[in-house]
Design a protein around this motif. Structure first.
Motif, PDB file in Angstrom:
ATOM      1  N   ARG A 151     -47.204  17.136 128.318  1.00  0.00           N
ATOM      2  CA  ARG A 151     -46.730  15.778 128.451  1.00  0.00           C
ATOM      3  C   ARG A 151     -45.938  15.387 126.962  1.00  0.00           C
ATOM      4  N   GLU A 152     -46.182  16.065 125.895  1.00  0.00           N
ATOM      5  CA  GLU A 152     -45.598  15.803 124.748  1.00  0.00           C
ATOM      6  C   GLU A 152     -43.957  16.448 124.851  1.00  0.00           C
ATOM      7  N   ALA A 153     -43.824  17.531 125.408  1.00  0.00           N
ATOM      8  CA  ALA A 153     -42.626  17.946 125.910  1.00  0.00           C
ATOM      9  C   ALA A 153     -41.623  17.242 126.643  1.00  0.00           C
ATOM     10  N   ALA A 154     -42.392  16.232 127.681  1.00  0.00           N
ATOM     11  CA  ALA A 154     -41.668  15.515 128.451  1.00  0.00           C
ATOM     12  C   ALA A 154     -41.348  14.244 127.837  1.00  0.00           C
ATOM     13  N   LYS A 155     -42.038  13.786 126.647  1.00  0.00           N
ATOM     14  CA  LYS A 155     -41.808  12.826 125.837  1.00  0.00           C
ATOM     15  C   LYS A 155     -40.438  12.731 124.951  1.00  0.00           C
ATOM     16  N   ARG A 156     -40.462  14.200 124.751  1.00  0.00           N
ATOM     17  CA  ARG A 156     -39.307  14.600 123.700  1.00  0.00           C
ATOM     18  C   ARG A 156     -37.800  14.677 124.532  1.00  0.00           C
ATOM     19  N   LEU A 157     -38.210  15.155 125.861  1.00  0.00           N
ATOM     20  CA  LEU A 157     -36.863  15.129 126.574  1.00  0.00           C
ATOM     21  C   LEU A 157     -36.539  13.619 126.953  1.00  0.00           C
ATOM     22  N   CYS A 158     -37.428  12.962 127.075  1.00  0.00           N
ATOM     23  CA  CYS A 158     -37.308  11.378 127.658  1.00  0.00           C
ATOM     24  C   CYS A 158     -36.549  10.727 126.271  1.00  0.00           C
ATOM     25  N   ASN A 159     -36.997  10.993 124.933  1.00  0.00           N
ATOM     26  CA  ASN A 159     -36.442  10.357 123.821  1.00  0.00           C
ATOM     27  C   ASN A 159     -35.251  10.727 123.662  1.00  0.00           C
ATOM     28  N   ALA A 160     -35.000  12.410 123.759  1.00  0.00           N
ATOM     29  CA  ALA A 160     -33.789  12.726 123.186  1.00  0.00           C
ATOM     30  C   ALA A 160     -32.543  12.371 124.488  1.00  0.00           C
ATOM     31  N   LEU A 161     -32.809  12.105 125.603  1.00  0.00           N
ATOM     32  CA  LEU A 161     -31.930  11.476 126.466  1.00  0.00           C
ATOM     33  C   LEU A 161     -31.403  10.245 126.131  1.00  0.00           C
ATOM     34  N   CYS A 162     -32.452   9.130 125.868  1.00  0.00           N
ATOM     35  CA  CYS A 162     -32.008   7.859 125.872  1.00  0.00           C
ATOM     36  C   CYS A 162     -31.537   7.518 124.340  1.00  0.00           C
ATOM     37  N   SER A 163     -31.760   8.726 123.584  1.00  0.00           N
ATOM     38  CA  SER A 163     -31.257   8.370 122.112  1.00  0.00           C
ATOM     39  C   SER A 163     -29.752   8.790 121.887  1.00  0.00           C
ATOM     40  N   GLU A 170     -13.728   6.322 127.999  1.00  0.00           N
ATOM     41  CA  GLU A 170     -13.476   5.158 126.777  1.00  0.00           C
ATOM     42  C   GLU A 170     -14.939   3.999 126.993  1.00  0.00           C
ATOM     43  N   THR A 171     -15.658   4.417 127.951  1.00  0.00           N
ATOM     44  CA  THR A 171     -16.935   3.754 128.390  1.00  0.00           C
ATOM     45  C   THR A 171     -18.217   4.271 127.646  1.00  0.00           C
ATOM     46  N   THR A 172     -18.906   3.809 127.038  1.00  0.00           N
ATOM     47  CA  THR A 172     -20.084   4.312 126.077  1.00  0.00           C
ATOM     48  C   THR A 172     -21.350   3.868 127.079  1.00  0.00           C
ATOM     49  N   PHE A 173     -22.299   4.622 127.096  1.00  0.00           N
ATOM     50  CA  PHE A 173     -23.584   4.488 127.835  1.00  0.00           C
ATOM     51  C   PHE A 173     -24.703   5.512 127.515  1.00  0.00           C
ATOM     52  N   ASN A 174     -25.992   5.285 127.831  1.00  0.00           N
ATOM     53  CA  ASN A 174     -27.135   6.130 127.413  1.00  0.00           C
ATOM     54  C   ASN A 174     -27.696   6.468 128.853  1.00  0.00           C
ATOM     55  N   ILE A 175     -28.166   7.757 128.674  1.00  0.00           N
ATOM     56  CA  ILE A 175     -28.890   8.352 129.933  1.00  0.00           C
ATOM     57  C   ILE A 175     -30.143   7.856 129.619  1.00  0.00           C
ATOM     58  N   CYS A 176     -31.169   7.507 130.883  1.00  0.00           N
ATOM     59  CA  CYS A 176     -32.434   7.281 130.931  1.00  0.00           C
ATOM     60  C   CYS A 176     -33.023   8.079 132.272  1.00  0.00           C
ATOM     61  N   ALA A 177     -34.038   8.482 132.011  1.00  0.00           N
ATOM     62  CA  ALA A 177     -34.895   9.210 133.169  1.00  0.00           C
ATOM     63  C   ALA A 177     -36.220   9.101 133.322  1.00  0.00           C
ATOM     64  N   SER A 178     -36.735   9.221 134.525  1.00  0.00           N
ATOM     65  CA  SER A 178     -38.292   8.959 134.920  1.00  0.00           C
ATOM     66  C   SER A 178     -38.724  10.385 135.112  1.00  0.00           C
ATOM     67  N   PHE A 179     -40.141  10.719 134.304  1.00  0.00           N
ATOM     68  CA  PHE A 179     -40.600  11.846 134.204  1.00  0.00           C
ATOM     69  C   PHE A 179     -42.190  11.971 134.841  1.00  0.00           C
ATOM     70  N   GLY A 180     -42.297  13.160 135.421  1.00  0.00           N
ATOM     71  CA  GLY A 180     -43.630  13.369 136.098  1.00  0.00           C
ATOM     72  C   GLY A 180     -44.074  14.458 135.419  1.00  0.00           C
ATOM     73  N   VAL A 181     -45.212  14.623 135.146  1.00  0.00           N
ATOM     74  CA  VAL A 181     -45.925  15.991 134.532  1.00  0.00           C
ATOM     75  C   VAL A 181     -47.071  16.473 135.309  1.00  0.00           C
ATOM     76  N   THR A 182     -47.340  17.721 135.365  1.00  0.00           N
ATOM     77  CA  THR A 182     -48.664  18.365 135.726  1.00  0.00           C
ATOM     78  C   THR A 182     -49.001  19.636 135.321  1.00  0.00           C
ATOM     79  N   SER A 213     -44.921   9.851 133.330  1.00  0.00           N
ATOM     80  CA  SER A 213     -46.259   9.645 133.945  1.00  0.00           C
ATOM     81  C   SER A 213     -46.978  10.790 134.288  1.00  0.00           C
ATOM     82  N   GLU A 214     -48.348  10.744 134.491  1.00  0.00           N
ATOM     83  CA  GLU A 214     -49.375  12.008 134.773  1.00  0.00           C
ATOM     84  C   GLU A 214     -50.517  11.159 135.621  1.00  0.00           C
ATOM     85  N   GLY A 215     -50.260  11.587 137.093  1.00  0.00           N
ATOM     86  CA  GLY A 215     -51.258  11.300 137.903  1.00  0.00           C
ATOM     87  C   GLY A 215     -51.001   9.618 138.030  1.00  0.00           C
ATOM     88  N   GLU A 216     -52.103   8.971 137.602  1.00  0.00           N
ATOM     89  CA  GLU A 216     -52.077   7.405 137.920  1.00  0.00           C
ATOM     90  C   GLU A 216     -51.822   6.789 136.404  1.00  0.00           C
TER      91      GLU A 216
END
Length: 219
Positions: A151-163, A170-182, A213-216
């Motif tokens: 879960r911690e690794a997924a949060k690092r990936l999520c934060n790294a992408l959106c930051s 010539e267009t700037t944007f940020n990447i966001c992603a949805s994560f699931g872990v098990t 997200s993890e489960g519910e």
């Protein structure tokens, strides 16, 4: 005697004897013939290995494709079962990827996929198995990793992408992603783990994306 392919040396064969002047021109010719055969064999082996690597690598991003994921991932699960160790799995996809493709074109989509791969790859360990599952979906297998650290690794990936701010035409944007872990459970299969992570991913997606997200439950 050098081993040569296409006029470039790839190695050398050294032959020694405890007798002085043991070798003559005939020996030299025989060694040369053997070196030629050995060079071809080594080169063919290298080409075969390159082809094998290409078969399990994604053509766009260079990381593992689905075949590579299952070949390496199932091997890791066998180790987890044999040695009773933890194995985590992360699945994620890029939020609003279709809208990005529709707005900026498929080349922009390819740019985003390659950028996301590079960003996430820099956050992962060399032992982790990082694969493009299909389209804009990615899977990471984390050997010797329990659910909390997954879960911690997924949060690092999520934060790294959106930051990371990207620029394309010539267009700037940020990447966001949805994560699931098990994590690995007794007698688990890789397919079963992916299905669980995929369900968790859609919990993140339905909650607005850019989260883990993890489960519910979700963060």
């Amino acid at each position: 005697m050098p081993l040569i392919i296409k006029e470039k040396p790839i190695g050398i064969i050294a032959v020694d004897s405890d007798r002085e002047n043991a070798f003559d021109c005939l020996h030299l010719e025989a060694l040369k013939a053997f070196a030629d055969i050995a060079s071809i064999g080594i080169n063919n082996s290298r080409l075969h290995e390159e082809v094998e690597q290409q078969a399990i690598r994604d053509y766009l991003t260079g990381i593992y494709n689905r075949r590579g994921l299952f070949e390496l991932g199932e091997s890791e699960l066998k180790k987890a079962q044999r040695y009773h160790t933890d194995t985590g799995l992360i699945m994620f996809d890029i939020d609003n990827f279709k809208k990005l493709n529709d707005k900026y074109g498929h080349l922009a989509g390819d740019f985003v996929l390659k950028a996301a791969t590079k960003i996430c790859g820099s956050e992962l360990r060399s032992a982790d198995i990082f694969a493009r599952y299909g389209g804009d979906e990615f899977v990471v297998i984390l050997p010797m990793t329990d659910l909390a650290r997954t879960r911690e690794a997924a949060k690092r990936l999520c934060n790294a992408l959106c930051s990371n701010t990207l620029e394309y035409n010539e267009t700037t944007f940020n990447i966001c992603a949805s994560f699931g872990v098990t994590s690995y459970q007794r007698e688990d299969t890789l397919e079963g783990m992916i299905k669980r992570a995929d369900r968790s991913l859609y919990i993140s997606k339905n909650a607005g994306g850019n989260r883990v997200s993890e489960g519910e439950s979700s963060d």
